[in-house]
Design a protein around this motif. Structure first.
Motif, short mmCIF file in Angstrom:
data_model
loop_
_atom_site.label_atom_id
_atom_site.label_comp_id
_atom_site.label_asym_id
_atom_site.label_seq_id
_atom_site.Cartn_x
_atom_site.Cartn_y
_atom_site.Cartn_z
N ILE A 11 122.93 -7.34 -23.59
CA ILE A 11 122.31 -7.62 -22.28
C ILE A 11 120.91 -8.25 -22.50
O ILE A 11 120.02 -7.49 -23.00
N LEU A 12 120.69 -9.49 -22.33
CA LEU A 12 119.67 -10.10 -22.91
C LEU A 12 118.68 -10.44 -21.50
O LEU A 12 119.37 -11.33 -20.75
N ASP A 13 117.37 -10.34 -21.71
CA ASP A 13 116.36 -10.68 -20.57
C ASP A 13 116.28 -12.21 -20.68
O ASP A 13 116.20 -12.85 -21.61
N ALA A 14 116.29 -12.76 -19.38
CA ALA A 14 116.13 -14.14 -19.35
C ALA A 14 115.03 -14.29 -18.17
O ALA A 14 115.11 -15.50 -17.50
N SER A 15 114.34 -13.35 -18.06
CA SER A 15 113.01 -13.69 -16.87
C SER A 15 111.90 -14.66 -17.69
O SER A 15 112.27 -14.86 -18.57
N LEU A 52 128.17 -11.10 -24.07
CA LEU A 52 126.96 -11.52 -24.08
C LEU A 52 126.43 -12.00 -22.37
O LEU A 52 127.17 -12.89 -21.97
N ALA A 53 125.16 -11.55 -21.90
CA ALA A 53 125.02 -11.91 -20.79
C ALA A 53 123.64 -11.79 -20.50
O ALA A 53 122.82 -11.01 -21.12
N SER A 54 122.73 -12.81 -20.03
CA SER A 54 121.46 -12.99 -19.74
C SER A 54 121.15 -12.68 -18.34
O SER A 54 122.09 -12.92 -17.28
N PHE A 55 120.09 -12.13 -18.07
CA PHE A 55 119.81 -11.53 -16.72
C PHE A 55 118.41 -11.95 -16.41
O PHE A 55 117.46 -11.81 -17.10
N SER A 56 118.12 -12.45 -15.10
CA SER A 56 116.89 -12.63 -14.42
C SER A 56 116.80 -12.02 -13.15
O SER A 56 116.76 -10.31 -12.95
N ALA A 57 116.96 -12.38 -11.96
CA ALA A 57 116.85 -11.69 -10.65
C ALA A 57 117.30 -12.87 -9.65
O ALA A 57 117.50 -13.86 -9.97
N LEU A 85 114.77 -17.70 -15.81
CA LEU A 85 114.20 -17.79 -14.08
C LEU A 85 113.86 -16.42 -13.82
O LEU A 85 114.59 -15.34 -13.89
N GLY A 86 112.77 -16.51 -13.15
CA GLY A 86 112.39 -15.24 -12.31
C GLY A 86 111.98 -13.98 -12.84
O GLY A 86 111.47 -14.05 -14.04
N CYS A 87 112.62 -12.88 -12.26
CA CYS A 87 111.99 -11.44 -12.48
C CYS A 87 113.01 -10.72 -13.29
O CYS A 87 113.99 -11.42 -13.98
N THR A 88 113.01 -9.41 -13.47
CA THR A 88 113.86 -8.70 -14.24
C THR A 88 114.86 -7.55 -13.50
O THR A 88 114.11 -6.42 -13.05
N ALA A 89 115.76 -8.00 -13.07
CA ALA A 89 116.85 -7.19 -12.62
C ALA A 89 117.60 -6.29 -13.55
O ALA A 89 118.88 -6.49 -13.81
N LEU A 90 117.06 -5.51 -14.40
CA LEU A 90 117.54 -4.79 -15.54
C LEU A 90 118.63 -3.97 -14.95
O LEU A 90 119.49 -3.92 -15.46
N ASP A 118 111.61 -7.85 -22.46
CA ASP A 118 110.13 -7.87 -22.72
C ASP A 118 109.69 -7.16 -21.50
O ASP A 118 108.17 -7.57 -21.50
N GLY A 119 110.06 -6.91 -20.44
CA GLY A 119 109.49 -6.28 -19.52
C GLY A 119 109.98 -5.29 -18.77
O GLY A 119 111.13 -4.73 -19.04
N TYR A 120 109.52 -4.85 -17.82
CA TYR A 120 110.11 -3.57 -17.10
C TYR A 120 110.96 -4.10 -15.84
O TYR A 120 110.68 -5.06 -15.30
N GLU A 121 111.81 -3.23 -15.27
CA GLU A 121 112.55 -3.37 -14.33
C GLU A 121 111.76 -3.67 -12.84
O GLU A 121 110.81 -2.85 -12.69
N ASN A 122 112.29 -4.66 -12.26
CA ASN A 122 111.33 -5.07 -11.00
C ASN A 122 111.86 -5.66 -9.94
O ASN A 122 111.33 -6.09 -9.11
N ALA A 123 113.37 -5.80 -9.95
CA ALA A 123 114.09 -6.78 -9.07
C ALA A 123 115.43 -6.22 -8.69
O ALA A 123 116.16 -7.18 -8.25
N SER A 124 115.84 -5.23 -9.35
CA SER A 124 117.22 -4.78 -8.78
C SER A 124 117.66 -4.52 -7.40
O SER A 124 116.67 -3.98 -6.76
N ARG A 125 118.69 -5.00 -6.97
CA ARG A 125 118.95 -4.76 -5.42
C ARG A 125 120.14 -3.65 -5.28
O ARG A 125 120.45 -3.08 -4.31
N THR A 126 121.06 -3.67 -6.27
CA THR A 126 122.41 -2.76 -6.34
C THR A 126 122.06 -1.45 -7.03
O THR A 126 122.56 -0.21 -6.28
N TRP A 127 121.58 -1.42 -8.13
CA TRP A 127 121.58 -0.16 -8.77
C TRP A 127 120.12 0.44 -8.98
O TRP A 127 119.14 -0.52 -8.96
#
Length: 234
Positions: A11-15, A52-57, A85-90, A118-127
């Protein structure tokens, strides 16, 4: 020949902040795929699959690049596969990816989950963090292995908040990012070696250890650990 399925979830940060180390992250992920591929060749008894998945927000926060694909079918990714793209919905990324993989994993399969951010959770909506920690702790008891790799943060504290006991810190610059992926590759190879040893010692404990990133496990040391585990708790 006895075989063992291993599901590798990355699970790779794409913020947007990943831009500073983007080239090294892209190269490092491809090195991870190469490490898994080499392990398949070295240990044909291990059937390697990669998610393999990348994530933003936002609405399209999750980019599923591979979903439980046999490693032989996984090519190197390119910049087109990994946009920022965007923020970090870790939490949302972890909860979604882990829940989806749970539907594929059978009893006896091994799972290695790697979180890189490379950052902290700041954008999750569900979990939320409490839900993720509960899920991680439950799956660790079932033999899943989780690792958390974070840049410029107190990784032990952050990892502990989500139930992960194997953590690695790096600085968000080119040199340390490259070194981090090299260390992760060594640790991953050692993990696969240990799984092979466990196949020869079926009474060994499958509980997750907290030494995934240790650098002192020789093949002989792995054998000694497994013999000890087979006799019972140390």
């Amino acid at each position: 020949m006895e075989t063992q399925k291993i599901y590798n979830l990355v699970i790779l940060d794409a913020s947007g902040s990943m831009e500073v180390i983007y080239n090294q992250a892209l190269t490092g992920v491809n090195e991870t795929l190469a490490t898994i591929s080499r392990a398949q060749e070295t240990h044909p008894e291990l059937q390697q699959y990669v998610t393999l998945a990348s994530f933003s927000a936002g609405d399209d926060f999750l980019n599923r690049i591979y979903s439980a694909k046999p490693i032989a079918e996984a090519r190197n990714i390119t910049s087109a596969d990994y946009p920022l793209l965007g923020c970090t919905a870790l939490y949302d990324a972890m909860g979604t990816c882990i829940s989806e993989l749970q539907q594929r994993v059978c009893h006896g399969d091994r799972v290695l989950v790697t979180i890189i951010t490379d950052g902290y959770e700041n954008a999750s909506r569900t979990w939320n963090g409490r839900q993720i920690k509960s899920l991680v702790q439950e799956l660790r008891q079932m033999g899943w292995t989780f690792t958390y790799i974070g840049a410029d943060q107190d990784v032990e504290k952050v990892a502990g908040e989500i139930g992960v006991c194997n953590a690695l810190r790096f600085s968000a610059n080119a040199e340390e990012t490259a070194a981090m992926f090299e260390k992760e590759g060594r640790s991953r190879t050692r993990f696969y070696d240990k799984v092979c040893c466990e196949m020869r010692a079926p009474d060994a404990s499958l509980a997750e250890s907290d030494d995934y990133f240790a650098d002192d496990d020789t093949p002989e040391a792995l054998e000694d650990i497994l013999k000890s585990e087979a006799k019972g708790p140390r």
